[in-house]
Design a protein around this motif. Structure first.
Motif, PDB file in Angstrom:
ATOM      1  N   GLU A 247      11.850   3.314   4.737  1.00 41.85           N
ATOM      2  CA  GLU A 247      10.812   1.897   4.571  1.00 41.85           C
ATOM      3  C   GLU A 247      10.372   1.531   5.723  1.00 41.85           C
ATOM      4  O   GLU A 247       8.967   1.177   5.900  1.00 41.85           O
ATOM      5  CB  GLU A 247      11.638   0.681   3.868  1.00 41.85           C
ATOM      6  N   LYS A 248      10.965   1.581   6.783  1.00 39.73           N
ATOM      7  CA  LYS A 248      10.358   1.107   8.114  1.00 39.73           C
ATOM      8  C   LYS A 248       9.384   2.173   8.420  1.00 39.73           C
ATOM      9  O   LYS A 248       8.183   1.812   8.922  1.00 39.73           O
ATOM     10  CB  LYS A 248      11.443   1.139   9.208  1.00 39.73           C
ATOM     11  N   LEU A 249       9.623   3.590   8.345  1.00 38.90           N
ATOM     12  CA  LEU A 249       8.545   4.416   8.701  1.00 38.90           C
ATOM     13  C   LEU A 249       7.423   4.558   8.056  1.00 38.90           C
ATOM     14  O   LEU A 249       6.261   4.669   8.301  1.00 38.90           O
ATOM     15  CB  LEU A 249       9.280   5.851   8.528  1.00 38.90           C
ATOM     16  N   ALA A 250       7.606   4.046   6.541  1.00 34.17           N
ATOM     17  CA  ALA A 250       6.451   3.826   5.438  1.00 34.17           C
ATOM     18  C   ALA A 250       5.391   2.882   6.013  1.00 34.17           C
ATOM     19  O   ALA A 250       4.182   2.757   5.942  1.00 34.17           O
ATOM     20  CB  ALA A 250       6.688   3.858   4.385  1.00 34.17           C
ATOM     21  N   THR A 251       6.316   1.690   6.477  1.00 37.26           N
ATOM     22  CA  THR A 251       5.456   0.110   6.911  1.00 37.26           C
ATOM     23  C   THR A 251       4.545   0.910   8.166  1.00 37.26           C
ATOM     24  O   THR A 251       3.566   0.219   8.059  1.00 37.26           O
ATOM     25  CB  THR A 251       6.527  -0.482   7.012  1.00 37.26           C
ATOM     26  N   TYR A 252       5.352   1.442   9.134  1.00 38.20           N
ATOM     27  CA  TYR A 252       4.335   1.807  10.230  1.00 38.20           C
ATOM     28  C   TYR A 252       3.288   2.981   9.834  1.00 38.20           C
ATOM     29  O   TYR A 252       2.203   2.507  10.269  1.00 38.20           O
ATOM     30  CB  TYR A 252       5.410   2.699  11.132  1.00 38.20           C
ATOM     31  N   ALA A 253       3.556   3.750   8.948  1.00 34.97           N
ATOM     32  CA  ALA A 253       2.578   4.710   8.533  1.00 34.97           C
ATOM     33  C   ALA A 253       1.199   4.304   7.761  1.00 34.97           C
ATOM     34  O   ALA A 253       0.275   4.338   8.029  1.00 34.97           O
ATOM     35  CB  ALA A 253       3.294   5.816   7.930  1.00 34.97           C
ATOM     36  N   LEU A 254       1.636   3.507   6.975  1.00 36.37           N
ATOM     37  CA  LEU A 254       0.717   2.814   5.977  1.00 36.37           C
ATOM     38  C   LEU A 254      -0.016   1.476   6.342  1.00 36.37           C
ATOM     39  O   LEU A 254      -0.684   1.011   5.818  1.00 36.37           O
ATOM     40  CB  LEU A 254       1.456   2.617   4.493  1.00 36.37           C
TER      41      LEU A 254
ATOM     42  N   LEU B 174       7.124  12.353   4.467  1.00 43.49           N
ATOM     43  CA  LEU B 174       6.324  11.170   4.193  1.00 43.49           C
ATOM     44  C   LEU B 174       4.842  11.368   4.170  1.00 43.49           C
ATOM     45  O   LEU B 174       3.965  11.102   3.678  1.00 43.49           O
ATOM     46  CB  LEU B 174       6.586  10.202   5.254  1.00 43.49           C
ATOM     47  N   ALA B 175       4.306  12.143   5.440  1.00 48.94           N
ATOM     48  CA  ALA B 175       3.095  12.617   5.690  1.00 48.94           C
ATOM     49  C   ALA B 175       2.374  13.429   4.475  1.00 48.94           C
ATOM     50  O   ALA B 175       0.967  13.373   4.223  1.00 48.94           O
ATOM     51  CB  ALA B 175       2.582  13.213   7.002  1.00 48.94           C
TER      52      ALA B 175
END
Length: 806
Positions: free
Chosen positions: A757-764, A797-798
């Protein structure tokens, strides 16, 4: 130019918004299916009379298409029913099929709400570039190094839970518009300079820095042998806190070269050169120096300086007796020549009887400033074509090429028409063609499509990004800059939307040196490392703490993340490991021998080092302290939010502070005081969940040093022993941080889900919504199947559906 006000208007984004309303859930269906269940199992603790955790279910909205935080809490209800966390152990448990029926009903309503929200979502979204991304993009677009953090640069980016990339937070106020305009003007002036900027070299000799008697030195035959002695803590001028003035003729990159020797004692630290600009409050460079007195080294640093006078402090920042000038300095006007030249009896000795240094000592021959350093003509921007390289007939071609690269998508005919019209108006007003064309380029850099990442279009509703938008998402996620040529080519022909091509591009980006920006930027934001040093440790309590240690603390954490990423190691290594990344300064702080130099390297840890994993990094332990003492509650909240992905409720208002121990009472640890504090029932419920997560690290003080005794200033008697034991809410117990980390490893799936979730928050560049739960769960599932390997998770994720979702 006469188009200033017009260009300023271009900076303000506007979006065409469309919305439709969605019907709330059927009340009869809700009353028959959900309400009886809530009345039986939930209302007693989360209803009108009591709201444990400040959570009340009977007032949650029935409009599942809403976008308020209250609507999202239905997702929390589903999660707690699915995990069996609610109802709690002491309450009657519903039958599994009852819980499943409620979860199924709520999930269906949330799915309907997602469809309704998609229908009413803004057709165009704007995510402003951070100032770091802006600077990177300018360099890749024009080859100009722009210092966005300069006092005359762009405003500091606000953050949301540590993340500095969140579109809804990075707003543009009218007060900032002028800064972007001035930035664009300055960037183009460098990129398309009419003539090369005159480069100047300024050298400071020892005679420029100290007030010695030149005539006497010449008479003694030592004039050309004089060097500068830099005791620890003493700047190049010879007086604590003093600065020397340097004038930068124009803004730009400057090279600073220093010829010097560095003498390291047999035990202790190496001398550390520091170059600091006092008026900018910025370091231009620092480095440990070890070089024999008769074989000096030449060090070079490159830094950006704005035009004007600057107050420079060049000093030796190693610890030592430098502030004791009466014994350490060379009074009487006698200049330094060499350590063999002798010292006055009343001065500090430099060496022992064998001639080995007793203190970390720098000996400087000269300091040289060169700049501004500019690219030789033609510049990168000029090679791409621009003012001075073509005639009016090529204006449209030049602007089309530049705008397409700047906008990260093809410029439309209407946009080009407006730019050409601007150029023509400039020419009619008397400007030369190069000047007029530069106005068009300025308009591009002042456009919202340049410094905003724009997704969507007013004339289309789309649930997924297109190929151009996907290219930008990828490049700003992994590189913090605009897409490069191959990525734009894949967007242009549409092949980027093919899964195999997309995966190939992601792998290429992850093996490019620019992935370093992600490797440093993501952990810094996820773990909130910007807070390190926010509360400077008390110098009386922690005299060994300095800026070098502070920077080393942060670099350990980002270096550990980089190591796990580059070698595709498991997320487990972030929780616990038998290695870490160290330089000499941090190794000394941890009491780990055998590490030399300022570069970070992987070091295998012995069992008695009490390190391994991010949670025992000094950076984490210090950012959750207040400068005078450790803060178990803050540490617990940090673990809950950053590692477990759970946000505790805010503390109730007017919580009384912890009282100091009376002078005649036995000394008490902070934990003992907190235990007394928890006797208040209003505090106890939350503290039972938070405090054990922080108590596990009570054996580490406010700057992350290991200890077994807690030094307490108030009270009487001996300092008490540390107690790092605790009990988790589910009953599992631990004796110390080692056992606590084992519990976290048992719960690695929870960490995996929180990390995703943290990674997706940063990415999106946005917070995760209820609509994203299925996508996040799929990413967590794939991560688990891949043994939680970090690089695999990033790549997954990407290329995921979630990443392409608008």
């Amino acid at each position: 130019m006469r188009t200033r006000h017009l260009l300023l208007l271009l900076l303000l984004p506007a979006a065409s918004l469309s919305s439709t309303s969605a019907a709330p859930a059927d009340n009869d269906d809700y009353d028959k299916t959900v309400r009886p269940f809530l009345d039986t199992h939930c209302i007693r603790c989360h209803g009108p009379e009591k709201q444990k955790g400040e959570f009340r279910v009977d007032t949650l909205p029935r409009d599942f298409a809403g976008t308020t935080p209250a609507t999202a809490r239905w997702g929390d209800v589903i999660e707690r029913l699915n995990t069996g966390e609610m109802p709690p152990k002491k309450e009657p448990k519903p039958k599994p099929d009852e819980s499943a029926r409620i979860v199924e009903w709520l999930t269906a309503r949330l799915k309907e709400g997602e469809a309704a929200r998609m229908a009413k979502r803004d057709r165009v979204t704007f995510n402003k570039l951070t100032r770091e991304e802006y600077a990177n993009t300018v360099y890749d677009l024009l080859g100009v190094r722009y210092d966005a953090a300069d006092p005359t640069g762009l405003p500091e980016d606000p953050n949301w839970h540590g993340f500095e990339r969140i579109g809804s937070v990075l707003s543009l106020s009218p007060a900032h518009v002028e800064k972007y305009f001035l930035a664009a003007e300055g960037i183009l002036a460098v990129a398309y300079a009419n003539k090369a900027t005159e480069k100047k070299i300024t050298r400071w000799t020892p005679w420029d820095c100290r007030g010695w008697n030149k005539e006497r030195a010449q008479a003694q035959g030592i004039f050309d042998k004089v060097r500068l002695d830099l005791w620890p803590g003493i700047p190049i001028n010879g007086h604590p806190g003093s600065v020397k003035e340097f004038t930068a003729p124009s803004a730009g990159e400057y090279r600073i070269r220093i010829k010097l020797s560095g003498l390291k004692p047999a035990t202790g630290r190496a001398p550390r050169l520091s170059i600091y600009v006092a008026d900018l409050d910025r370091s231009l460079g620092e480095q440990d120096v070890i070089a024999p007195e008769d074989k000096p080294a030449v060090l070079e640093f490159t830094a950006h300086l704005p035009a004007g006078k600057h107050m420079i402090r060049i000093s030796n920042e190693a610890p030592g007796p430098g502030n004791n000038l009466d014994r350490g300095g060379r009074h009487g006007g006698k200049p330094f020549v060499s350590i063999k030249d002798g010292r006055e009896p009343w001065q500090w000795k430099m060496t022992d009887e064998q001639g080995l240094p007793l203190w970390p000592f720098l000996i400087v021959d000269w300091v040289e400033w060169e700049g501004p350093v500019t690219e030789a003509a033609p510049t990168a921007a000029q090679r791409e074509g621009g003012p001075g390289s073509a005639g009016p007939e090529q204006a449209r071609e030049i602007l089309a090429r530049f705008a397409t690269r700047a906008f990260r998508r093809p410029a439309t005919p209407a946009e080009l028409d407006r730019l050409i019209s601007l150029v023509e108006r400039e020419r009619k007003s008397g400007e030369s063609f190069p000047s007029a064309l530069k106005a068009g380029l300025l308009a591009v850099l002042c456009s919202k499509d340049f410094f905003y990442i724009v997704e969507g279009a007013p004339d289309r509703a789309a649930g997924r990004v297109n190929a151009w938008e996907l290219a930008s998402r990828l490049s700003y996620f992994l590189w913090s800059t605009q897409p490069d040529g191959p990525l734009l080519d894949a967007a242009r022909d549409g092949s980027l939307l093919k899964p195999d091509v997309l995966r190939s591009q992601v792998q290429r980006l992850m093996h490019d040196p620019r992935i370093e920006r992600f490797a440093a930027g993501f952990p810094r934001q996820w773990l909130r490392l910007a807070k390190v040093g926010m509360f400077p440790p008390d110098k009386k309590l922690y005299p060994d703490y300095d800026d070098h240690l502070q920077r080393s603390m942060v670099l350990e954490t980002t270096s550990v993340f980089r190591e796990v990423l580059s070698k595709n190691l498991s997320l487990r290594e972030l929780l616990d490991s038998d290695w870490t990344m160290l330089n000499a300064r941090l190794a000394e702080h941890y009491g780990i021998p055998g590490v030399d130099g300022d570069d970070f390297r992987r070091v295998t840890l012995a069992a008695d080092t009490h390190r391994g994993g991010l949670l025992t990094n000094a950076s984490i332990l210090s950012l959750t302290s207040d400068g005078t003492r450790h803060r178990p509650v803050h540490r617990g909240v940090w673990v809950m939010e950053s590692i477990l992905g759970r946000s505790p409720p805010p503390p109730p208002a007017n919580v009384p502070p912890i009282e100091p121990t009376p002078a005649k009472s036995p000394k008490a640890t902070l934990r003992m005081k907190l235990d007394a504090h928890k006797s208040d029932p209003n505090c106890a419920a939350c503290h039972r969940k938070i405090d054990p997560l922080g108590f596990a690290f009570d054996a580490y003080d406010a700057i992350g040093r290991w200890r077994t005794i807690e030094v307490v200033r108030d009270g009487a008697g001996d300092n008490p022993k540390v107690d790092a034991s605790g009990e988790m809410p589910d009953g599992r117990k631990f004796a110390d941080a080692v056992e606590f980390k084992k519990i976290l490893l048992e719960d690695v799936d929870k960490f995996n889900a929180a990390f995703v979730e943290k990674l997706a928050t940063y990415a999106l560049r946005r917070g995760m919504r209820v609509d994203d739960r299925a996508g996040l769960a799929e990413l967590a599932r794939v991560g688990k199947a891949a043994d939680y390997r970090l690089a695999t998770l990033v790549e997954t994720l990407a290329v995921s559906e979630l990443f392409q979702k608008r």
